[in-house]
Motif scaffolding. Structure first.
Motif, mmCIF file in Angstrom:
data_model
loop_
_atom_site.group_PDB
_atom_site.id
_atom_site.type_symbol
_atom_site.label_atom_id
_atom_site.label_comp_id
_atom_site.label_asym_id
_atom_site.label_seq_id
_atom_site.Cartn_x
_atom_site.Cartn_y
_atom_site.Cartn_z
ATOM 1 N N LEU A 1 45.129 10.396 3.879
ATOM 2 C CA LEU A 1 44.415 9.503 4.784
ATOM 3 C C LEU A 1 45.347 8.793 5.754
ATOM 4 N N ALA A 2 46.485 8.312 5.257
ATOM 5 C CA ALA A 2 47.359 7.447 6.050
ATOM 6 C C ALA A 2 47.822 8.067 7.369
ATOM 7 N N PRO A 3 48.273 9.348 7.402
ATOM 8 C CA PRO A 3 48.729 9.895 8.678
ATOM 9 C C PRO A 3 47.627 9.997 9.722
ATOM 10 N N VAL A 4 46.395 10.267 9.283
ATOM 11 C CA VAL A 4 45.282 10.359 10.233
ATOM 12 C C VAL A 4 45.004 8.989 10.831
ATOM 13 N N LEU A 5 44.950 7.969 9.990
ATOM 14 C CA LEU A 5 44.693 6.628 10.494
ATOM 15 C C LEU A 5 45.834 6.161 11.400
ATOM 16 N N SER A 6 47.068 6.523 11.064
ATOM 17 C CA SER A 6 48.200 6.169 11.915
ATOM 18 C C SER A 6 48.048 6.784 13.307
ATOM 19 N N SER A 7 47.592 8.037 13.360
ATOM 20 C CA SER A 7 47.392 8.703 14.656
ATOM 21 C C SER A 7 46.277 8.036 15.468
ATOM 22 N N LEU A 8 45.409 7.299 14.783
ATOM 23 C CA LEU A 8 44.304 6.593 15.445
ATOM 24 C C LEU A 8 44.662 5.146 15.780
ATOM 25 N N GLY A 9 45.919 4.778 15.559
ATOM 26 C CA GLY A 9 46.360 3.439 15.938
ATOM 27 C C GLY A 9 46.342 2.403 14.843
ATOM 28 N N ARG B 1 33.546 7.590 14.899
ATOM 29 C CA ARG B 1 34.677 8.356 15.413
ATOM 30 C C ARG B 1 35.847 8.354 14.432
ATOM 31 N N ILE B 2 36.100 7.217 13.820
ATOM 32 C CA ILE B 2 37.180 7.131 12.836
ATOM 33 C C ILE B 2 36.905 8.053 11.653
ATOM 34 N N LEU B 3 35.701 7.961 11.098
ATOM 35 C CA LEU B 3 35.358 8.787 9.938
ATOM 36 C C LEU B 3 35.333 10.268 10.296
ATOM 37 N N GLY B 4 34.901 10.585 11.509
ATOM 38 C CA GLY B 4 34.894 11.977 11.938
ATOM 39 C C GLY B 4 36.299 12.552 11.992
ATOM 40 N N GLU B 5 37.249 11.770 12.496
ATOM 41 C CA GLU B 5 38.632 12.243 12.557
ATOM 42 C C GLU B 5 39.236 12.386 11.157
ATOM 43 N N VAL B 6 38.907 11.458 10.272
ATOM 44 C CA VAL B 6 39.410 11.549 8.894
ATOM 45 C C VAL B 6 38.906 12.831 8.238
ATOM 46 N N ALA B 7 37.626 13.129 8.383
ATOM 47 C CA ALA B 7 37.043 14.330 7.778
ATOM 48 C C ALA B 7 37.635 15.597 8.398
ATOM 49 N N LYS B 8 37.861 15.572 9.685
ATOM 50 C CA LYS B 8 38.348 16.755 10.401
ATOM 51 C C LYS B 8 39.825 17.025 10.136
ATOM 52 N N GLU B 9 40.646 15.977 10.190
ATOM 53 C CA GLU B 9 42.094 16.166 10.169
ATOM 54 C C GLU B 9 42.737 16.084 8.789
ATOM 55 N N SER B 10 42.052 15.492 7.833
ATOM 56 C CA SER B 10 42.699 15.279 6.532
ATOM 57 C C SER B 10 42.215 16.221 5.453
ATOM 58 N N SER B 11 41.113 16.907 5.674
ATOM 59 C CA SER B 11 40.433 17.766 4.689
ATOM 60 C C SER B 11 39.820 16.956 3.542
#
Length: 256
Positions: free
Chosen positions: A176-184, A233-243
């Motif tokens: 989770l952490a790297p995806v959230l980091s990429s989102l600021g 948008r945040i949850l969508g990126e987490v689901a998409k990028e983190s598996s």
């Protein structure tokens, strides 16, 4: 450098987080006396966790605005419970927070046999034991930090949601952490594998899980932000990028 100064430096990021997020804390917190700290250590029968010493030095008399509604974490109340034999000394469990709610009198105890990162697991127990303890947080400093973000950031957000993150055979928060980091998002505190704290100017996410629960592949999350679109948008990126599998259980206010 004194032992107390070393303790203060070790938990500086905890102190910074609490002072930044809890309004008026610096003006209202009060530390325990050295004698109270010594009495608690005698009851524990072993050295107190280093973070507990830091907590007692800052908030052992008063937690100010961070105080829990029905739990008293003051050294004076803890010592009074032992003096009045409400709680009996136990080589494993040390009372740190007295619960005044008589309907569910589960008090906060340290599990001194479960040390972690200069601290120890916080578990809920009845005063006289009985049922198996219920773990709350892997460490006391994660519990206080989680509470500060929950009460003074998440609860203040216009839109909130609650849900779970899931994936088999994975350290979920490391995904989770790297995806959230990429989102600021930034992480204000170094945490273990059960607690995640993430902040951004318009959003906050806090994740939790407890040891010995046999739910290593699941973490709960609370996500708050300025509006539902931001959260989606945040949850969508987490689901998409983190598996990770993301499931939202509730939205507050409810979405139309």
């Amino acid at each position: 450098m004194s032992a107390q100064e070393e303790i203060d430096l070790e938990f500086l990021e905890v102190e910074d987080l609490l002072l930044r997020t809890v309004p008026g804390l610096a003006e209202q917190w009060r530390g325990a006396t050295p004698d109270e700290v010594e009495q608690l250590e005698r009851i524990a029968g072993r050295p107190l966790p280093r973070f507990y010493r830091w907590f007692l030095s800052r908030m052992g008399q008063s937690m100010g605005p961070l105080a829990y509604p029905s739990q008293d974490f003051s050294a004076r109340r803890v010592l009074d419970c032992y003096a009045r034999k409400i709680v009996a000394p136990n080589p494993r469990f040390l009372l740190i927070g007295y619960e005044s709610d008589e309907m569910m009198p589960l008090h906060a105890f340290y599990d001194l046999d479960a040390p972690a990162r200069g601290d120890a697991t916080v578990t809920a127990r009845y005063a006289r034991g009985g049922d198996d303890p219920i773990d709350r947080f892997e460490t006391f400093h994660e519990m206080l930090s989680w509470s500060s973000l929950f009460r003074f950031q998440f609860e203040q957000m216009s839109q909130k949601c609650e849900g779970t993150l899931y994936r088999e055979d994975a350290d979920l928060l490391s995904l989770l952490a790297p995806v959230l980091s990429s989102l600021g998002f930034t992480q204000p505190l170094t945490t273990g594998r059960y607690c995640g704290l993430y902040e951004r100017a318009d959003a906050v996410m806090i994740c939790g899980g407890t040891p010995r629960e046999n739910l290593e592949n699941v973490r709960t999350f609370l996500l708050g932000g300025s509006n539902a679109g931001v959260l989606r948008r945040i949850l969508g990126e987490v689901a998409k990028e983190s598996s990770l599998e993301v499931e939202v259980n509730t939205w507050t206010p409810a979405l139309r």
